[in-house]
Design a protein around this motif. Structure first.
Motif, PDB file in Angstrom:
ATOM      1  N   ILE A  95      53.319  -5.753 -42.485  1.00 44.91           N
ATOM      2  CA  ILE A  95      53.379  -7.156 -42.066  1.00 44.91           C
ATOM      3  C   ILE A  95      51.994  -7.782 -41.961  1.00 44.91           C
ATOM      4  CG2 ILE A  95      53.984  -8.685 -40.143  1.00 44.91           C
ATOM      5  CD1 ILE A  95      56.498  -7.001 -39.726  1.00 44.91           C
ATOM      6  N   THR A  96      51.028  -7.025 -41.466  1.00 42.93           N
ATOM      7  CA  THR A  96      49.693  -7.628 -41.313  1.00 42.93           C
ATOM      8  C   THR A  96      48.890  -7.585 -42.612  1.00 42.93           C
ATOM      9  OG1 THR A  96      48.887  -5.530 -40.459  1.00 42.93           O
ATOM     10  CG2 THR A  96      49.426  -7.214 -38.835  1.00 42.93           C
TER      11      THR A  96
ATOM     12  N   LEU B 154      54.692 -11.214 -34.206  1.00 44.94           N
ATOM     13  CA  LEU B 154      54.734 -12.060 -35.411  1.00 44.94           C
ATOM     14  C   LEU B 154      54.077 -13.407 -35.123  1.00 44.94           C
ATOM     15  CD1 LEU B 154      58.394 -11.294 -36.577  1.00 44.94           C
ATOM     16  CD2 LEU B 154      56.308 -10.719 -37.839  1.00 44.94           C
TER      17      LEU B 154
ATOM     18  N   VAL C 254      52.724 -15.020 -38.531  1.00 46.73           N
ATOM     19  CA  VAL C 254      53.575 -14.682 -39.673  1.00 46.73           C
ATOM     20  C   VAL C 254      54.849 -15.517 -39.549  1.00 46.73           C
ATOM     21  CG1 VAL C 254      54.843 -12.836 -40.843  1.00 46.73           C
ATOM     22  CG2 VAL C 254      52.688 -12.322 -39.672  1.00 46.73           C
TER      23      VAL C 254
END
Ligand code: GDP
Length: 194
Positions: free
Chosen positions: A100-101, A130, A135
């Protein structure tokens, strides 16, 4: 969105195994048993493409599905799996966080929660995290068919307030809410719906 062809495109533990190229990606995350594989299979019109967490060893990796050569749908390992030792859970978590990062192609994370239950601590952490990393994300309440219409609406509103996020309620079993979810995904992937 009409999906014509969805195909398994590989599994990865880390970046070296992610698909090459520059297609955008939408990732699905959630606690194990939340209904993630059932929803992915319903969205892609493919029974058994995404494997359920009941399938031993199938869900510890990040799985990529090519959708019509337009984007990848990414199935992240389910977290909070009671039968998995803490050390292994920490490794899965590391994989999720790294994806995700670090994944440039990622446009949207769809976080699944069960409509019948208040969010677990892990769900709250995920949403906070998040948001912290900026995100784009959307919360989807699964198994809407388990509640009556009024109770489902109320539960979804409660989750939205609780998680401070937009919440969309769906039932993969009854194929309800899937068109709205596809619209949100398409907007996340490509900007305003085409
Ligand atoms: P995963 O571990 O998140 O991949 O969850 P699964 O897709 O394996 O689903 C977990 C359980 O929830 C299974 O018994 C499914 O049949 C059930 N389930 C999944 N989606 C729905 C739904 O929309 N409605 C109902 N009633 N049950 C569902």
């Amino acid at each position: 969105m009409r999906v014509v062809r969805a195909a398994f495109a590989g599994s990865a533990a880390g970046p070296e195994g992610y698909p090459k190229g520059d297609l955008p990606e939408v990732a699905f995350a959630g606690r194990s048993n939340v209904g993630k594989s059932t929803l992915i299979n319903a969205l892609l019109n493919r029974k058994g493409l995404a494997k359920t967490s009941g399938t031993p060893g199938k869900t510890r990796l990040i799985n990529f599905f090519d959708v019509d050569g337009r984007f990848f749908l990414v199935d992240l390992p389910g977290y909070g799996f009671a039968r998995v030792p803490a050390r292994e859970q920490a490794a899965w978590r590391g994989r999720i966080e790294r994806y995700i990062t670090g994944r440039e192609a990622l446009r949207l994370v769809v976080l699944l929660v069960d409509i019948r239950h208040p969010p677990a601590a892990t769900d709250r952490q995920m949403v906070a995290w998040l948001a912290h990393h900026r995100v784009p994300h959307l919360v989807v309440a699964t198994k809407r068919d388990k509640l009556g219409r009024g109770a489902a609406t109320q539960a979804a509103a409660g989750l939205a307030k609780d998680l401070d996020a937009e919440v969309l309620a769906v039932s993969a079993r009854r194929r309800e809410g899937l068109a709205a979810l596809w619209r949100a995904v398409e907007t996340g992937l490509f900007g305003a719906a085409a």
